[in-house]
Design a protein around this motif. Structure first.
Motif, PDB file in Angstrom:
ATOM      1  N   HIS A 254       0.978  -1.240   0.034  1.00  0.00           N
ATOM      2  CA  HIS A 254       0.079  -0.031   0.073  1.00  0.00           C
ATOM      3  C   HIS A 254       0.787   1.355  -0.183  1.00  0.00           C
ATOM      4  CE1 HIS A 254      -3.068   3.020   1.372  1.00  0.00           C
ATOM      5  NE2 HIS A 254      -3.957   2.062   1.141  1.00  0.00           N
ATOM      6  N   VAL A 255       0.298   2.397  -0.700  1.00  0.00           N
ATOM      7  CA  VAL A 255       1.331   3.510  -0.834  1.00  0.00           C
ATOM      8  C   VAL A 255       1.236   3.922   0.535  1.00  0.00           C
ATOM      9  CG1 VAL A 255       1.368   5.688  -1.729  1.00  0.00           C
ATOM     10  CG2 VAL A 255       0.584   4.106  -3.104  1.00  0.00           C
ATOM     11  N   ARG A 256       2.139   4.656   0.974  1.00  0.00           N
ATOM     12  CA  ARG A 256       2.344   5.106   2.257  1.00  0.00           C
ATOM     13  C   ARG A 256       1.978   6.720   2.238  1.00  0.00           C
ATOM     14  NH1 ARG A 256       8.547   4.338   4.043  1.00  0.00           N
ATOM     15  NH2 ARG A 256       7.575   5.294   6.014  1.00  0.00           N
ATOM     16  N   SER A 257       1.407   7.039   3.504  1.00  0.00           N
ATOM     17  CA  SER A 257       0.829   8.278   3.545  1.00  0.00           C
ATOM     18  C   SER A 257       2.027   9.383   3.518  1.00  0.00           C
ATOM     19  CB  SER A 257      -0.024   8.488   4.667  1.00  0.00           C
ATOM     20  OG  SER A 257       0.773   8.284   5.857  1.00  0.00           O
ATOM     21  N   ARG A 258       1.983  10.648   3.333  1.00  0.00           N
ATOM     22  CA  ARG A 258       3.012  11.668   3.551  1.00  0.00           C
ATOM     23  C   ARG A 258       3.639  11.504   5.022  1.00  0.00           C
ATOM     24  NH1 ARG A 258       0.562  17.051   0.610  1.00  0.00           N
ATOM     25  NH2 ARG A 258       0.676  16.271  -1.508  1.00  0.00           N
ATOM     26  N   ASP A 259       2.709  11.417   6.112  1.00  0.00           N
ATOM     27  CA  ASP A 259       3.499  11.568   7.596  1.00  0.00           C
ATOM     28  C   ASP A 259       4.208  10.279   7.748  1.00  0.00           C
ATOM     29  OD1 ASP A 259       1.816  13.640   7.985  1.00  0.00           O
ATOM     30  OD2 ASP A 259       0.199  12.793   8.868  1.00  0.00           O
TER      31      ASP A 259
END
Length: 263
Positions: A254-259
């Motif tokens: 899954h794509v990681r969030s910016r944080d």
């Protein structure tokens, strides 16, 4: 190597040597008055066996009945419901995974199976069980098919007639002209869509005898050319799959969030 021909110790040796399995998938359905009901699975098995030997991978026994409700009006046609077919193919594939296979090619010769085999491939890919792809023989050699035949047709036409002629010598030659004249030799002569809507459900709505294209243009020699070209394409696909690191085939994370990416 065809798994059905060996003992279990021999199968173990072959399975230890490869991660790739070819699963031939066809149908048992009408193919006009000139071809046998077995047409699709004869083609699928012939190609899968040949390519498996060339590529050094395994070939499983053939799935001979597929999703064929659109041919139901013709005698002898057999079909299974789509969800049943998908579940069966998935279960078979997971049994191969248990045996050490993680790359599968569904060697398909029936258009009605396409979307369902692709869905099974997605299921297996999503949980990382295997990388499974659907392969349709005539789509691997479209230029050759176009060059060989003037009026090809998607079903029971000259390409399938030529392949069966070469692989099984099981063509009713005295029915070829009737298959053409009583069927649908030219697709452009019928209306199959209207403003983007598909207008038919069953083959009999467009062809009284179930044949499409001009099978009188078929020969065993043309079938041999088709078979050799498609076998080469399939063997190359199997060899390519075998050479890929699993990391390139496995589902991505899954794509990681910016944080999260800043941590």
């Amino acid at each position: 190597m065809y798994l059905g021909d060996v003992s279990w110790p021999e199968a173990g040796t072959h399975l230890d040597a490869t991660d790739v399995a070819l699963v031939p998938v066809g149908s048992t359905e009408q193919h006009g008055p000139h071809l046998p009901l077995s047409t699709d699975h004869v083609i699928a098995e012939g190609l899968a066996r040949e390519a498996a030997d060339r590529a050094g991978v395994v070939c499983t026994p053939t799935i001979t009945v597929g999703v064929s409700p659109h041919h139901r009006q013709f005698h002898g046609t057999m079909s299974v419901e789509a969800p049943v077919f998908r579940d069966y193919v998935e279960s078979l594939s997971r049994s191969l995974v248990y045996q050490g296979i993680d790359r599968i090619v569904y060697v398909n010769a029936h258009g009605g199976n396409v979307e369902h085999l692709r869905e099974v491939g997605r299921r297996l890919h999503e949980d990382g069980a295997a990388y499974a792809v659907e392969w349709m023989w005539d789509e691997s050699i479209p230029d050759l098919v176009d060059d060989l035949f003037e009026q090809n047709g998607p079903h029971a036409g000259p390409k399938e007639t030529s392949m069966v002629w070469y692989l099984a010598d099981n063509v009713r030659e005295d029915e070829l002209a009737d298959a053409r004249d009583g069927g649908c030799p030219a697709l452009e002569d019928i209306r199959t869509t209207y403003n983007g809507a598909r207008l038919f459900y069953d083959a009999i709505e467009n062809s009284d005898n179930g044949a499409f294209g001009d099978p009188t243009d078929a020969t065993a020699a043309k079938g041999e050319r088709l078979f050799e070209a498609a076998s080469e394409q399939l063997a190359d696909l199997a060899e390519w799959l075998a050479a890929q690191p699993w990391e390139t085939l496995a589902p991505r994370e899954h794509v990681r969030s910016r944080d999260e990416s800043k941590r």
